[in-house]
Design an enzyme around this catalytic site. Structure first.
Site, PDB file in Angstrom:
ATOM      1  N   CYS A  81       0.755  -1.076  -0.112  1.00 22.41           N
ATOM      2  CA  CYS A  81       0.052   0.228  -0.162  1.00 22.41           C
ATOM      3  C   CYS A  81       0.881   1.541  -0.286  1.00 22.41           C
ATOM      4  CB  CYS A  81      -0.938  -0.297   1.016  1.00 22.41           C
ATOM      5  SG  CYS A  81      -2.270   1.169   0.967  1.00 22.41           S
ATOM      6  N   HIS A 177      -2.416  -5.270   1.379  1.00 26.95           N
ATOM      7  CA  HIS A 177      -2.570  -5.577   2.051  1.00 26.95           C
ATOM      8  C   HIS A 177      -2.295  -7.266   2.717  1.00 26.95           C
ATOM      9  CE1 HIS A 177      -2.123  -1.759   4.003  1.00 26.95           C
ATOM     10  NE2 HIS A 177      -2.896  -1.344   3.419  1.00 26.95           N
ATOM     11  N   GLU A 179      -0.694  -8.496   3.960  1.00 26.25           N
ATOM     12  CA  GLU A 179      -0.762  -8.864   6.170  1.00 26.25           C
ATOM     13  C   GLU A 179      -1.507  -9.207   6.949  1.00 26.25           C
ATOM     14  OE1 GLU A 179      -0.884  -4.633   6.100  1.00 26.25           O
ATOM     15  OE2 GLU A 179       0.169  -6.011   4.877  1.00 26.25           O
TER      16      GLU A 179
END
Length: 198
Positions: A81, A177, A179
């Site tokens: 991002c 994202h 994660e």
């Protein structure tokens, strides 16, 4: 290199989540906030956050120049991002004068900030990712997209017709994202890139 030491730039964003993902993928993760910490890592993850704020924190901490220099010397890096925005050679809609996102110039690409819209326009969906057998669940939060790629940049994924994942040598970037989803394949790809680059 047996176990790569991968730093996570700990200025904003999902630092803990990136540290956990890297650990699960066999790396030795550590936070990076200072020059000596940057000098100690084999690779760096630049998480999401607010790209203009992150740029100016890098300036305030005297990390912008050293980070640009390490990237120019071949430091493997992964940006998600806002991290993707910062890794670009050119940033469109970079922010207000005097508070602009500052490119690290690690990838030959032009990125548009907040291209998918504001916070209320955030979304997630399954996308095809080059080299992975099954789709990736991608979470987009005020996400950028890549407007242009130059020589040496490989497009890895698209969403809604726009480029959202790229690689140039040992530098990887996603507009989303990974994660946040528990799917570790993007982090594993990066750890494999780091190990291969050693």
């Amino acid at each position: 290199m047996s176990v790569p030491r991968v730093g996570v730039l700990a200025l904003q964003g999902d630092t803990r989540e990136h540290l956990a993902a890297l650990r699960e993928c066999g790396a030795e993760p550590m936070t990076v906030r200072r020059r000596d910490e940057l000098d100690a890592v084999d690779a760096l993850v630049i998480p999401g956050g607010e790209s203009t704020t992150m740029s100016h924190l890098l300036l305030d901490l005297d990390l912008l120049g050293p980070l640009r220099a390490r990237l120019a010397d071949g430091l493997p890096a992964y940006g998600s991002c806002a991290g993707m925005i910062l890794l670009a050679s050119e940033i469109l809609d970079a922010g207000a004068a005097g508070r602009q996102a500052l490119p690290l110039r690690a990838m030959n690409m032009t990125v548009r900030r907040n291209a998918f819209g504001s916070q209320v326009d955030s979304f997630e969906g399954d996308i095809e990712f080059a080299g992975l057998d099954d789709p990736v669940r991608a979470v987009f939060i005020r996400a950028p997209w890549v407007e242009r790629v130059g020589d040496g940049v490989q497009v890895l994924a698209r969403a809604a017709g726009h480029i959202v994942a790229v690689r140039q040598g040992a530098v990887l970037a996603t507009a989303f994202h990974p994660e946040m989803t528990g799917d570790r394949r993007i982090h594993q790809l990066f750890v494999d890139i780091v190990t291969s680059a050693a």
